[in-house]
Design an enzyme around this catalytic site. Structure first.
Site, PDB file in Angstrom:
ATOM      1  N   HIS A   1     -29.747 -14.389  24.077  1.00 47.36           N
ATOM      2  CA  HIS A   1     -28.748 -14.319  24.857  1.00 47.36           C
ATOM      3  C   HIS A   1     -28.444 -15.453  25.353  1.00 47.36           C
ATOM      4  O   HIS A   1     -27.263 -16.526  26.406  1.00 47.36           O
ATOM      5  CB  HIS A   1     -29.359 -14.126  26.636  1.00 47.36           C
ATOM      6  CG  HIS A   1     -29.423 -12.505  26.714  1.00 47.36           C
ATOM      7  ND1 HIS A   1     -29.967 -11.863  25.715  1.00 47.36           N
ATOM      8  CD2 HIS A   1     -28.952 -11.516  26.936  1.00 47.36           C
ATOM      9  CE1 HIS A   1     -29.815 -10.842  25.772  1.00 47.36           C
ATOM     10  NE2 HIS A   1     -29.364 -10.199  26.644  1.00 47.36           N
TER      11      HIS A   1
ATOM     12  N   GLU B   1     -17.455  -4.275  24.265  1.00 48.46           N
ATOM     13  CA  GLU B   1     -16.889  -5.725  24.323  1.00 48.46           C
ATOM     14  C   GLU B   1     -15.547  -5.060  23.382  1.00 48.46           C
ATOM     15  O   GLU B   1     -14.325  -6.412  24.192  1.00 48.46           O
ATOM     16  CB  GLU B   1     -17.584  -6.639  23.915  1.00 48.46           C
ATOM     17  CG  GLU B   1     -18.368  -7.210  25.333  1.00 48.46           C
ATOM     18  CD  GLU B   1     -19.684  -6.030  25.386  1.00 48.46           C
ATOM     19  OE1 GLU B   1     -19.865  -5.517  24.106  1.00 48.46           O
ATOM     20  OE2 GLU B   1     -20.999  -6.605  25.904  1.00 48.46           O
TER      21      GLU B   1
ATOM     22  N   HIS C   1       0.813  -1.278   0.117  1.00 42.95           N
ATOM     23  CA  HIS C   1       0.076  -0.310   0.245  1.00 42.95           C
ATOM     24  C   HIS C   1       0.319   1.836  -0.009  1.00 42.95           C
ATOM     25  O   HIS C   1       1.360   2.002   1.192  1.00 42.95           O
ATOM     26  CB  HIS C   1      -1.250   0.099   1.116  1.00 42.95           C
ATOM     27  CG  HIS C   1      -1.984  -0.744   1.158  1.00 42.95           C
ATOM     28  ND1 HIS C   1      -1.924  -2.144   2.001  1.00 42.95           N
ATOM     29  CD2 HIS C   1      -3.030  -1.371   1.224  1.00 42.95           C
ATOM     30  CE1 HIS C   1      -2.571  -3.020   1.781  1.00 42.95           C
ATOM     31  NE2 HIS C   1      -3.535  -2.625   1.571  1.00 42.95           N
TER      32      HIS C   1
ATOM     33  N   HIS D   1      -3.588   3.781  -2.970  1.00 42.96           N
ATOM     34  CA  HIS D   1      -4.241   3.482  -1.669  1.00 42.96           C
ATOM     35  C   HIS D   1      -3.666   1.707  -1.724  1.00 42.96           C
ATOM     36  O   HIS D   1      -2.744   1.107  -0.869  1.00 42.96           O
ATOM     37  CB  HIS D   1      -5.381   2.844  -1.449  1.00 42.96           C
ATOM     38  CG  HIS D   1      -5.948   1.959  -0.112  1.00 42.96           C
ATOM     39  ND1 HIS D   1      -6.210   2.920   1.615  1.00 42.96           N
ATOM     40  CD2 HIS D   1      -6.340   0.600  -0.266  1.00 42.96           C
ATOM     41  CE1 HIS D   1      -6.189   0.594   1.755  1.00 42.96           C
ATOM     42  NE2 HIS D   1      -5.942   0.931   0.774  1.00 42.96           N
TER      43      HIS D   1
HETATM   44  C1  TPP Z   1     -11.292  -3.885   9.760  1.00 41.12           C
HETATM   45  C2  TPP Z   1     -10.607  -3.827   8.401  1.00 41.12           C
HETATM   46  N1  TPP Z   1     -11.554  -3.965   7.395  1.00 41.12           N
HETATM   47  C3  TPP Z   1     -10.972  -3.426   6.073  1.00 41.12           C
HETATM   48  C4  TPP Z   1      -9.721  -3.922   6.015  1.00 41.12           C
HETATM   49  C5  TPP Z   1      -9.205  -3.797   4.545  1.00 41.12           C
HETATM   50  N2  TPP Z   1      -8.426  -2.063   4.178  1.00 41.12           N
HETATM   51  C6  TPP Z   1      -7.340  -1.688   4.517  1.00 41.12           C
HETATM   52  S1  TPP Z   1      -6.926  -0.266   4.380  1.00 41.12           S
HETATM   53  C7  TPP Z   1      -8.526  -0.161   4.015  1.00 41.12           C
HETATM   54  C8  TPP Z   1      -8.835   1.497   3.920  1.00 41.12           C
HETATM   55  C9  TPP Z   1      -9.082   2.216   4.717  1.00 41.12           C
HETATM   56  O1  TPP Z   1      -9.174   3.498   4.459  1.00 41.12           O
HETATM   57  P1  TPP Z   1      -7.659   4.373   5.176  1.00 41.12           P
HETATM   58  O2  TPP Z   1      -7.832   3.987   6.253  1.00 41.12           O
HETATM   59  O3  TPP Z   1      -8.607   5.773   4.991  1.00 41.12           O
HETATM   60  O4  TPP Z   1      -6.630   4.670   4.579  1.00 41.12           O
HETATM   61  P2  TPP Z   1      -5.903   5.231   2.958  1.00 41.12           P
HETATM   62  O5  TPP Z   1      -6.740   4.232   1.855  1.00 41.12           O
HETATM   63  O6  TPP Z   1      -5.888   6.324   3.453  1.00 41.12           O
HETATM   64  O7  TPP Z   1      -4.227   4.344   3.169  1.00 41.12           O
HETATM   65  C10 TPP Z   1      -9.705  -1.386   4.138  1.00 41.12           C
HETATM   66  C11 TPP Z   1     -10.584  -0.874   3.835  1.00 41.12           C
HETATM   67  C12 TPP Z   1      -8.825  -3.610   6.668  1.00 41.12           C
HETATM   68  N3  TPP Z   1      -7.890  -3.875   6.875  1.00 41.12           N
HETATM   69  N4  TPP Z   1      -9.556  -3.886   8.585  1.00 41.12           N
END
Ligand code: TPP
Ligand code: MG
Length: 646
Positions: A465, A404, A27, A260
Site C-alpha cells: 500500500h 480502478e 489487420h 488477423h
Molecule cells: C491490451 C492489448 N493487448 C494486446 C494487443 C495486441 N492485439 C491486437 S489485436 C489482438 C488480437 C485480438 O483478438 P480479437 O479481438 O479476436 O481480434 P481478431 O483477431 O478477431 O481481429 C491482439 C492480441 C492489444 N492491441 N491490446
C-alpha cells in the site's frame, strides 16, 4: 441481401484490404469479417453529421477493436467525413490522417483513441453514463436534447480484458440501456483459435452482469443483424449482441489467425476481389455505394442534427437558465467563483482539502461528475447530488466499486462527452488504471485523477500500500501533469488548474496525514516550481514537493543557524516546470549550486534537477507513521547532514 448493400459491404472489405496491402501493415481479418455488421449499423441506425463532427447529440460509434482502423476510416469516408481516398491510400504513413489505430482529434469522426483492447468498450460506458446524466438533467417533457446511443464493435480480445468486464459490470449495474455492444465473435485471435485461452459462456457471463444477450448466427445475414440492433434499442438493459463472423471472410486465409494481422499479398488481394465478385480498379468506391450512404446515414444524420438545433433554440427560449448552464458545459468553460472557497489555516491532510474543494466546485459547476474505487471515505472525493444509479441519473457521484481500470476509462468517456470527470483511488493502485491515464494524455483531454495516500506515510498497511515508483512512472508519461501539492494552498491551486484546462489530464496526489498550511506557498505554484524560502546568499538548494516540503523548510531554518544558506524550492509539478522558459528554470535552479532533492519515492525523476537525492528506492515496510520518517531518513537532522555532506 439487396444488391447495393452487398456492393457496399464488399467495398468496405476491399478498400480496407487495399489500404492494408498498400501500407504493408494492418489487420485485414476483422475488416473482412465484420464489414456487414458496421454497414448495417451505419446505414440503418447511426446519427452522425460529418459537417459538425462533435454535435452533442450524435450517436457514438466506438471501434474498440482498434486494429480494424482501415475499415473505420473507409466507413467515415463513405459517411462524408473529411477523409479522402488519398487519405485512405496514405494509411499508416507518416503524417497521414489515417494512422495505425484510430486517434481522437487526429481523424474526424473518431470518438476515442483505441487500440489497447478493452479501452474503447470501457470508455464507451463513460459515453453512456454521460448521455444518461445529460438527458436526465436537461431534457424536458416538451423538449428532448439528448437521446443518443453508444454502439461498440468489439472482438474476442476486448472481452478477454479485465478492463472490459469491469466496465460492463458497471454498465449492467447502472442499467445503461443506451449502450449496445456488437461482438465480432469469430473464435480467432492473434495467436490462434480463442478456445486455447477462453472457454467462457458469454451469454451467461453477460446475463449475469445484467445485460440483455442476443445472438446472430452469421454476420453476413444482415437482416438478422438489423433485427437484433432494433431489438437492442428497445431493451431496458445494456445489450451485447454476439454475432458470429468468419475472420478474413473472402480471403484465402479466412477463418485462421493468419489473416488477423498480416496484409494480403497482391495475389491474395486479387483473389479476394474475385471471390467477392468485386471487379472495380483499386481504391474505387462505386457510385451506388456513395449514393447509398448519402441517402441513409448522411441524410438521417442531417435531419437529426437539424432537429437538435431546433430543439436547442426552443430550449433557449423556454428554459433559458438551464440553457445557459448547459451551454457552458458543452463549451467546456470551467466557470467558478472563489468567493466562498474554503480556506484552510490549521494542519490538515491534503486529501481532506481536495475533497472539500471538489464538493465546492461541484456545487458551482454541474459538469463535474466524480467517483472513487470504493474509497470515497479514504480519498475524500465524492461527487455531489447523491449516487448515480438507474433511479437517479442526475446524481453526480459514481460508485465505481473496486474497479480502478474501468474508473479511469469511464472518466475519460465522461470528459470526451464534455463533462468534467474526476476519479479517485489510492495512489499505489494508480498502476491499475495507468493505461487509461496514458490514453487521456494521448487524447489531450483534461481527465482528473486524484490519488490519496501518496507516500510511505501510509504506514501500517505496508509495502503493498506504500507507493514508491508510481511518481516516477506517471511523471514519465508525456502530456500528463502530475502534481504533488505540499499543503492546502497548493492543493487548491492544483484543483483549479486541473479543472480549468482543456489540453492535458492531471494526476493530483494527496496525503493521508495532516500537514501544515505553509506560509511560504503561493500562486507561483502554477510555474511548476518556485522559491519558497530565500536566504540572502544561496549556498545550496533544497528541492522538494508534497509533504516533505515542510521538512526542507525546517532544515533550511536550522542550517541557517550554522550559517549554511539554503534556498528552498517547491516543485509540485515537473511537467509545468519543464514548460517554463530556460531563463525561469535557470533562475530557480541555477547551474553550479549544489541541490539536494527530497521526496518519499523513487530517486530517479529528481536527478534531472538535483545532484543528490534523498528518496526511497526500496519497498516500504509496515509500521506506524511516526516510525516511517526515521526508518527512511526523512528527518530534519538527516536532511541537514546530507546538505553538509554535499
Ligand atoms: C491490451 C492489448 N493487448 C494486446 C494487443 C495486441 N492485439 C491486437 S489485436 C489482438 C488480437 C485480438 O483478438 P480479437 O479481438 O479476436 O481480434 P481478431 O483477431 O478477431 O481481429 C491482439 C492480441 C492489444 N492491441 N491490446
Ligand atoms: Mg477474434
Amino acid at each position: 441481401m439487396n444488391k447495393n448493400d452487398n456492393l457496399a459491404i464488399n467495398t468496405l472489405r476491399v478498400i480496407s484490404s487495399e489500404m492494408i496491402t498498400k501500407a504493408k501493415s494492418g489487420h485485414p481479418g476483422i475488416c473482412l469479417g465484420s464489414a456487414p455488421i458496421v454497414h448495417t449499423l451505419f446505414t440503418n441506425y447511426l446519427n452522425l453529421n460529418p459537417q459538425v463532427v462533435d454535435w452533442p447529440n450524435r450517436d457514438r460509434f466506438v471501434l474498440s477493436a482498434g486494429h480494424g482502423s482501415a475499415m473505420l476510416y473507409t466507413l467515415l469516408h463513405l459517411c462524408g467525413f473529411d477523409i479522402s481516398v488519398d487519405d485512405l491510400k496514405a494509411f499508416r504513413q507518416k503524417g497521414s490522417k489515417t494512422p495505425g489505430h484510430p486517434e481522437y482529434l487526429h481523424t474526424p469522426g473518431v470518438e476515442v483513441t483505441t487500440g489497447p483492447l478493452g479501452q474503447g468498450l470501457a470508455t464507451a460506458v463513460g459515453f453512456a453514463i454521460a448521455e444518461k446524466y445529460l438527458a436526465n438533467k436537461y431534457n424536458k417533457e416538451d423538449c428532448t436534447l439528448f437521446d443518443y446511443k453508444t454502439f461498440v464493435l468489439c472482438g474476442d480480445g476486448d472481452l478477454q480484458e479485465g478492463l472490459a468486464l469491469e466496465a460492463c459490470s458497471i454498465a449492467g449495474t447502472l442499467g445503461l440501456d443506451n449502450l449496445i455492444i456488437l461482438f465480432d465473435s469469430n473464435d480467432i485471435q492473434l495467436d490462434g483459435p480463442t478456445y486455447k485461452a477462453t472457454k467462457d459462456n458469454i451469454k451467461m457471463k453477460f446475463e449475469a452482469m445484467n445485460f440483455t444477450y442476443d445472438f446472430v448466427d452469421s454476420g453476413n445475414d444482415i437482416d438478422s443483424v438489423n433485427k437484433a440492433i432494433l431489438k437492442a434499442l428497445n431493451n431496458d438493459k445494456p445489450t451485447l449482441i454476439e454475432i458470429k463472423t468468419i475472420i478474413g471472410y473472402g480471403a484465402e486465409t479466412a477463418g485462421t489467425s493468419a489473416v488477423h494481422g498480416k496484409p494480403l499479398t497482391e495475389e491474395q488481394l486479387a483473389k479476394l476481389k474475385d471471390n467477392l465478385g468485386f471487379s472495380y480498379p483499386s481504391f474505387t468506391v462505386p457510385n451506388e455505394v456513395y449514393e447509398l450512404y448519402k441517402n441513409t446515414v448522411i441524410k438521417r444524420g442531417q435531419d437529426k442534427y437539424s432537429k437538435y438545433l431546433a430543439n436547442m433554440s426552443y430550449y433557449k427560449e423556454h428554459y433559458n437558465d438551464l440553457y445557459l448552464e448547459l451551454n457552458s458545459i458543452l463549451n467546456k468553460d470551467f466557470k467558478y467563483d472563489l468567493k466562498d472557497c474554503p480556506l484552510f489555516t490549521d494542519k490538515i491532510s491534503t486529501r481532506k482539502v481536495a475533497g472539500k474543494l471538489v464538493t465546492y466546485f461541484s456545487e458551482q459547476n454541474k459538469a463535474i461528475l466524480a467517483g472513487s474505487a470504493d474509497l470515497a471515505s479514504s480519498t475524500m472525493i465524492k461527487g455531489n447530488d447523491g449516487d448515480f444509479s438507474k433511479d437517479n441519473y442526475s446524481a453526480r457521484n459514481i460508485c465505481y466499486g473496486v474497479r480502478e481500470h474501468a474508473m479511469g476509462s469511464i472518466t475519460n468517456g465522461l470528459v470526451l462527452s464534455n463533462l468534467r470527470g474526476i476519479s479517485a483511488g489510492f495512489f499505489v493502485f494508480s498502476d491499475y488504471l495507468k493505461d487509461s491515464i496514458r490514453e487521456a494524455a494521448i487524447m489531450h483531454i483534461p481527465s482528473l485523477f486524484i490519488f490519496s495516500h501518496d507516500s510511505v506515510c501510509v504506514g501500517e498497511d505496508g509495502p503493498t500500500h506504500q507507493p514508491i515508483e508510481q511518481l516516477a512512472g506517471l511523471r514519465a508519461i508525456p502530456n500528463l501533469n502530475v502534481v504533488r501539492p505540499a499543503d492546502a494552498k497548493e492543493t487548491t491551486f492544483a484543483i483549479i488548474e486541473a479543472l480549468g484546462n482543456n489540453d492535458y489530464p492531471t494526476v493530483i496526489t494527496t496525503s493521508r496525514q495532516d500537514v501544515l498550511v505553509l506560509e511560504e506557498t503561493n500562486d507561483n505554484f502554477t510555474k511548476g516550481a518556485y522559491i519558497v524560502y530565500e536566504p540572502s546568499k544561496v549556498d545550496y538548494i533544497l528541492l522538494s514537493c508534497g509533504t516533505e516540503l515542510s521538512l526542507c523548510l525546517e532544515a533550511a531554518h536550522k542550517l541557517a543557524l550554522e550559517n549554511i544558506n539554503c534556498r528552498v524550492v517547491s516543485m509540485p509539478s515537473m511537467f509545468k516546470f519543464n514548460r517554463q522558459s530556460k531563463v525561469y528554470q535557470d533562475k530557480i535552479l541555477p547551474k553550479g549550486i549544489k541541490t539536494l532533492a527530497v521526496e518519499m519515492g523513487s530517486t530517479m525523476p529528481w536527478y534531472r534537477y538535483a545532484d543528490v537525492v534523498l528518496g526511497i528506492d526500496t519497498f516500504g515496510e509496515s509500521m506506524p507513521i511516526k516510525d516511517v520518517y526515521e526508518r527512511f531518513g526523512f528527518t530534519v537532522s538527516n536532511i541537514c547532514k546530507m546538505v553538509k555532506e554535499m
